[in-house]
Design an enzyme around this catalytic site. Sequence first.
Site, PDB file in Angstrom:
ATOM      1  N   GLY A  33       5.936  -3.393 -32.216  1.00 12.03           N
ATOM      2  CA  GLY A  33       7.312  -2.964 -31.713  1.00 12.03           C
ATOM      3  C   GLY A  33       7.956  -4.213 -31.214  1.00 12.03           C
ATOM      4  N   LEU A  34       9.330  -3.863 -30.552  1.00 14.59           N
ATOM      5  CA  LEU A  34       9.934  -5.044 -30.156  1.00 14.59           C
ATOM      6  C   LEU A  34       9.358  -5.400 -28.923  1.00 14.59           C
ATOM      7  CD1 LEU A  34      13.612  -3.462 -30.794  1.00 14.59           C
ATOM      8  CD2 LEU A  34      12.228  -5.078 -31.920  1.00 14.59           C
ATOM      9  N   GLY A  36       8.571  -5.881 -25.047  1.00 14.08           N
ATOM     10  CA  GLY A  36       9.176  -5.039 -23.941  1.00 14.08           C
ATOM     11  C   GLY A  36       9.124  -3.613 -24.134  1.00 14.08           C
ATOM     12  N   SER A  40       1.953  -2.771 -24.701  1.00 12.34           N
ATOM     13  CA  SER A  40       0.593  -3.527 -24.062  1.00 12.34           C
ATOM     14  C   SER A  40       0.467  -2.139 -22.879  1.00 12.34           C
ATOM     15  CB  SER A  40       1.108  -4.773 -23.075  1.00 12.34           C
ATOM     16  OG  SER A  40       1.048  -5.793 -24.016  1.00 12.34           O
ATOM     17  N   SER A 107       5.391  -7.449 -34.828  1.00 10.32           N
ATOM     18  CA  SER A 107       5.355  -7.915 -36.439  1.00 10.32           C
ATOM     19  C   SER A 107       6.527  -7.534 -37.120  1.00 10.32           C
ATOM     20  CB  SER A 107       3.974  -7.379 -36.847  1.00 10.32           C
ATOM     21  OG  SER A 107       3.709  -6.340 -36.793  1.00 10.32           O
TER      22      SER A 107
END
Length: 127
Positions: A33-34, A36, A40, A107
């Site tokens: 994902g993008l 932010g 995580s 990715s």
Amino acid sequence: MGFKSLKITGARVHNLKNVDVEIPRDKLVVFTGLSGSGKSIVAAELERLMTENGHFVTVLDGDNLRFGINADLGFSEADRMENVRRTAEICRLMNNCAIIVIATLVSPTEKMRTLARSIIGRDSFQT
């Protein structure tokens, strides 16, 4: 093991609501994902819950890898591909030891995911 819901704190509400997880040993779970987007945070909570349930799990966070093994890489297309390749190789080694790996990576291209899948193995690559 199945979770009816997984409570994540800190992630944006629209990113994740309910998760049903059944992950065999020697598998890789990839959150992409993008920057932010909460990858995580989700990975850390999933790792905690799976560890509490007796699974051998680790998180490979793309940001943390860039401070160590991938510190020599920039953000060009070639460097991003190499970042994914190195991370996939580490995941494959850990999977061979029956460790479930949760990898969080930006990715942005299918080409990068295909590279990782070819290294890790289609059967072990869960997105």
